[in-house]
Design a protein around this motif. Structure first.
Motif, mmCIF file in Angstrom:
data_model
loop_
_atom_site.group_PDB
_atom_site.id
_atom_site.type_symbol
_atom_site.label_atom_id
_atom_site.label_comp_id
_atom_site.label_asym_id
_atom_site.label_seq_id
_atom_site.Cartn_x
_atom_site.Cartn_y
_atom_site.Cartn_z
ATOM 1 N N ASP A 56 0.787 -1.156 0.043
ATOM 2 C CA ASP A 56 0.134 -0.102 0.108
ATOM 3 C C ASP A 56 0.908 1.220 0.194
ATOM 4 O O ASP A 56 0.547 2.372 0.183
ATOM 5 C CB ASP A 56 -0.886 0.050 1.244
ATOM 6 C CG ASP A 56 -0.212 -0.271 2.722
ATOM 7 O OD1 ASP A 56 0.856 0.465 2.827
ATOM 8 O OD2 ASP A 56 -0.961 -0.824 3.371
ATOM 9 N N GLU A 57 2.334 1.191 -0.400
ATOM 10 C CA GLU A 57 2.978 2.229 -0.220
ATOM 11 C C GLU A 57 4.092 2.138 -1.316
ATOM 12 O O GLU A 57 4.693 1.050 -1.682
ATOM 13 C CB GLU A 57 3.880 2.457 1.023
ATOM 14 C CG GLU A 57 4.459 3.328 1.177
ATOM 15 C CD GLU A 57 5.362 3.339 2.812
ATOM 16 O OE1 GLU A 57 5.907 4.219 2.755
ATOM 17 O OE2 GLU A 57 5.296 2.096 3.416
ATOM 18 N N ARG A 71 1.254 6.941 0.028
ATOM 19 C CA ARG A 71 0.535 5.921 0.659
ATOM 20 C C ARG A 71 -0.697 5.855 -0.001
ATOM 21 O O ARG A 71 -1.498 6.938 -0.047
ATOM 22 C CB ARG A 71 0.383 6.278 2.279
ATOM 23 C CG ARG A 71 -0.640 5.433 2.998
ATOM 24 C CD ARG A 71 -0.097 4.215 3.362
ATOM 25 N NE ARG A 71 -0.840 3.150 4.454
ATOM 26 C CZ ARG A 71 -1.763 2.781 4.356
ATOM 27 N NH1 ARG A 71 -2.378 2.767 3.180
ATOM 28 N NH2 ARG A 71 -2.543 2.019 5.248
ATOM 29 N N ILE A 75 -6.583 2.042 1.692
ATOM 30 C CA ILE A 75 -6.242 0.436 1.661
ATOM 31 C C ILE A 75 -5.087 0.036 2.759
ATOM 32 O O ILE A 75 -4.337 1.091 3.317
ATOM 33 C CB ILE A 75 -6.065 -0.044 0.272
ATOM 34 C CG1 ILE A 75 -4.574 0.303 0.001
ATOM 35 C CG2 ILE A 75 -7.207 0.077 -0.593
ATOM 36 C CD1 ILE A 75 -4.130 -0.242 -1.229
ATOM 37 N N LYS A 76 -5.403 -1.084 3.125
ATOM 38 C CA LYS A 76 -4.226 -1.478 4.103
ATOM 39 C C LYS A 76 -3.992 -3.069 3.388
ATOM 40 O O LYS A 76 -4.659 -3.912 3.531
ATOM 41 C CB LYS A 76 -4.822 -1.681 5.699
ATOM 42 C CG LYS A 76 -3.586 -2.337 6.546
ATOM 43 C CD LYS A 76 -2.596 -1.336 6.744
ATOM 44 C CE LYS A 76 -1.410 -2.037 7.659
ATOM 45 N NZ LYS A 76 -0.246 -1.735 7.369
ATOM 46 N N ALA A 77 -2.660 -3.105 3.179
ATOM 47 C CA ALA A 77 -2.280 -4.262 2.703
ATOM 48 C C ALA A 77 -1.634 -5.187 3.547
ATOM 49 O O ALA A 77 -1.258 -4.705 4.920
ATOM 50 C CB ALA A 77 -1.416 -3.997 1.623
ATOM 51 N N GLY A 134 -5.417 1.085 -6.042
ATOM 52 C CA GLY A 134 -5.878 0.679 -4.726
ATOM 53 C C GLY A 134 -7.191 -0.179 -4.724
ATOM 54 O O GLY A 134 -7.208 -1.510 -3.989
ATOM 55 N N ALA A 143 -5.935 -6.496 -0.496
ATOM 56 C CA ALA A 143 -5.776 -5.266 0.539
ATOM 57 C C ALA A 143 -7.231 -5.276 1.119
ATOM 58 O O ALA A 143 -8.144 -5.592 0.546
ATOM 59 C CB ALA A 143 -5.366 -4.066 -0.142
#
Length: 196
Positions: A56-57, A71, A75-77, A134, A143
């Motif tokens: 996610d980055e 970033r 989302i968060k992976a 994303g 994610a």
């Protein structure tokens, strides 16, 4: 015999020192890659991929050759090297961004300026053609929708996450993955309820 033992221990010390040196160097490179800056992105600005930091980055390069860490919004992976879905997310992100012009859509604050997170990374959506990168990772179950903070298109992201779950894509097709994902989602919900 004593000479061989000294040689053995000297070799062990040299190997441990080399290992520490290279580990420290790798960690320094990762920190440098993660360290953002105050380079801003304009809405719709075209950038290119320098490299993927995690799922996610990313680090991107602008037309003027300045670089910026982004970033991905919303989302968060999963963590690469710790989780197979994290590794898959990194590979998918790289495949979708590499060798393509990327259009950056930074999230804006009330003052109209691009938003930065606590690590000085620009928070932005990235598009290749008409594909929101994303959102595509959420669609593929690579994610999760990061819900501690709201954003304008969160309902679209949550809808795609529901579809990925129903279809058993990515993390949603793995019993352990579902447990981890559900635990994170519950943790974020509690965090919102507690006010941060």
């Amino acid at each position: 015999m004593q000479r061989e033992a000294r040689f053995f221990w000297a070799l062990i010390i040299v190997l441990l020192g080399a290992s520490a040196f290279f580990s420290f160097g790798a960690e320094q490179r990762r920190r440098e890659a993660q360290r953002g800056n105050t380079v801003a992105l304009e809405a719709g600005e075209l950038v290119t991929l320098v490299h993927v930091i995690d799922g996610d980055e990313v680090k991107l390069e602008k037309a003027d050759k300045s670089q910026v860490v982004v970033r991905l919004l919303g989302i968060k992976a999963f963590e690469p090297r710790r989780d197979p879905f994290g590794d898959q997310g990194v590979r998918a992100l790289e495949a979708r961004l590499k060798d393509h012009p990327i259009r950056a859509l930074p999230q804006r604050g009330p003052d109209g300026q691009a938003k930065f997170d606590s690590k000085e990374r620009v928070i932005a959506e990235l598009l290749v053609g008409d594909q929101n990168i994303g959102l595509s990772l959420v669609h593929d179950g690579l994610a999760l929708v990061y819900t501690p903070y709201t954003f304008d298109t969160i309902s679209t992201y949550l809808e795609q996450q529901g579809r990925a779950r129903d279809a058993g894509r990515g993390v949603w097709g793995d019993a352990e993955g579902i447990k981890r994902a559900d635990a994170l989602i519950a943790q974020w919900a509690r965090s919102r309820e507690e006010g941060g």
